[in-house]
Design a protein around this motif. Structure first.
Motif, short mmCIF file in Angstrom:
data_model
loop_
_atom_site.label_atom_id
_atom_site.label_comp_id
_atom_site.label_asym_id
_atom_site.label_seq_id
_atom_site.Cartn_x
_atom_site.Cartn_y
_atom_site.Cartn_z
N VAL A 37 -22.34 34.92 9.49
CA VAL A 37 -22.17 35.09 10.93
C VAL A 37 -22.08 33.71 11.59
CG1 VAL A 37 -23.19 36.07 13.03
CG2 VAL A 37 -23.52 37.23 10.83
N THR A 47 -26.86 36.72 6.09
CA THR A 47 -27.82 37.81 6.13
C THR A 47 -27.35 38.93 5.21
OG1 THR A 47 -29.14 39.24 7.58
CG2 THR A 47 -26.79 39.03 8.10
N ALA A 49 -27.26 43.18 5.08
CA ALA A 49 -27.38 44.31 5.99
C ALA A 49 -27.07 45.62 5.27
CB ALA A 49 -26.44 44.14 7.18
N CYS A 67 -28.05 39.09 16.98
CA CYS A 67 -28.88 38.63 15.87
C CYS A 67 -30.19 38.02 16.36
CB CYS A 67 -28.16 37.54 15.09
SG CYS A 67 -26.50 37.96 14.57
N CYS A 69 -32.52 35.10 15.47
CA CYS A 69 -32.22 33.86 14.74
C CYS A 69 -33.45 33.04 14.35
CB CYS A 69 -31.29 32.99 15.58
SG CYS A 69 -29.70 33.77 15.89
N SER A 81 -31.46 35.27 3.08
CA SER A 81 -31.12 35.78 4.41
C SER A 81 -31.73 34.86 5.46
CB SER A 81 -31.65 37.21 4.57
OG SER A 81 -31.33 37.71 5.84
N ILE A 83 -30.94 35.20 9.08
CA ILE A 83 -31.01 35.84 10.39
C ILE A 83 -31.18 37.34 10.18
CG2 ILE A 83 -29.64 34.12 11.64
CD1 ILE A 83 -27.21 36.04 11.31
N VAL A 85 -29.49 40.78 11.62
CA VAL A 85 -28.48 41.46 12.43
C VAL A 85 -29.12 42.76 12.92
CG1 VAL A 85 -26.22 42.58 12.37
CG2 VAL A 85 -26.56 40.42 11.16
N THR A 86 -29.05 43.02 14.21
CA THR A 86 -29.75 44.17 14.78
C THR A 86 -28.87 45.41 14.86
OG1 THR A 86 -29.17 43.60 17.05
CG2 THR A 86 -31.22 42.65 16.16
#
Length: 111
Positions: A37, A47, A49, A67, A69, A81, A83, A85-86
């Motif tokens: 990213v 990351t 996911a 994200c 961070c 990983s 970060i 990612v939401t």
């Protein structure tokens, strides 16, 4: 629900970034992708996911995502990983990525 104060919220570094690379992560325990990213001034962060139910790797390219961070790096198998990612669970419990409806510059903070 536990309430937080403004200082608690400001400790979480939430930024927008663009997925520039996505590939399957066959070593993961649950089906996942490895993502790279672009977070603007923070650089490119990696990351993992678990979003394979709702997304194909090629469809993730150039998608902007929200994200966290400032979690410490986490080793996931052979992959580090950097970060988070939401996303939100859909009606089947699969993750749908958090994103924006208008493109914004990479690395901008959530307000």
């Amino acid at each position: 629900m536990d309430y937080i104060n403004w200082n608690d919220f400001t400790k979480v570094d939430i930024r927008i970034g663009t997925i520039i690379k996505a590939q399957p992560f066959p070593e993961a325990r649950k089906p996942a992708y490895q993502l790279w990213v672009d977070l603007g001034g923070l650089g490119v962060k990696k990351t993992s996911a678990q979003i394979t139910q709702n997304y194909q790797a090629e469809d993730l390219l150039n998608k902007q995502v929200i994200c966290v961070c400032n979690f410490p790096p986490k080793q996931i198998g052979p992959f580090m990983s950097e970060i988070l990612v939401t996303g939100f669970e859909d009606e089947n419990g699969n993750i749908v990525l958090s994103t924006v409806d208008t493109q914004v510059p990479n690395g901008k903070k959530l307000h």
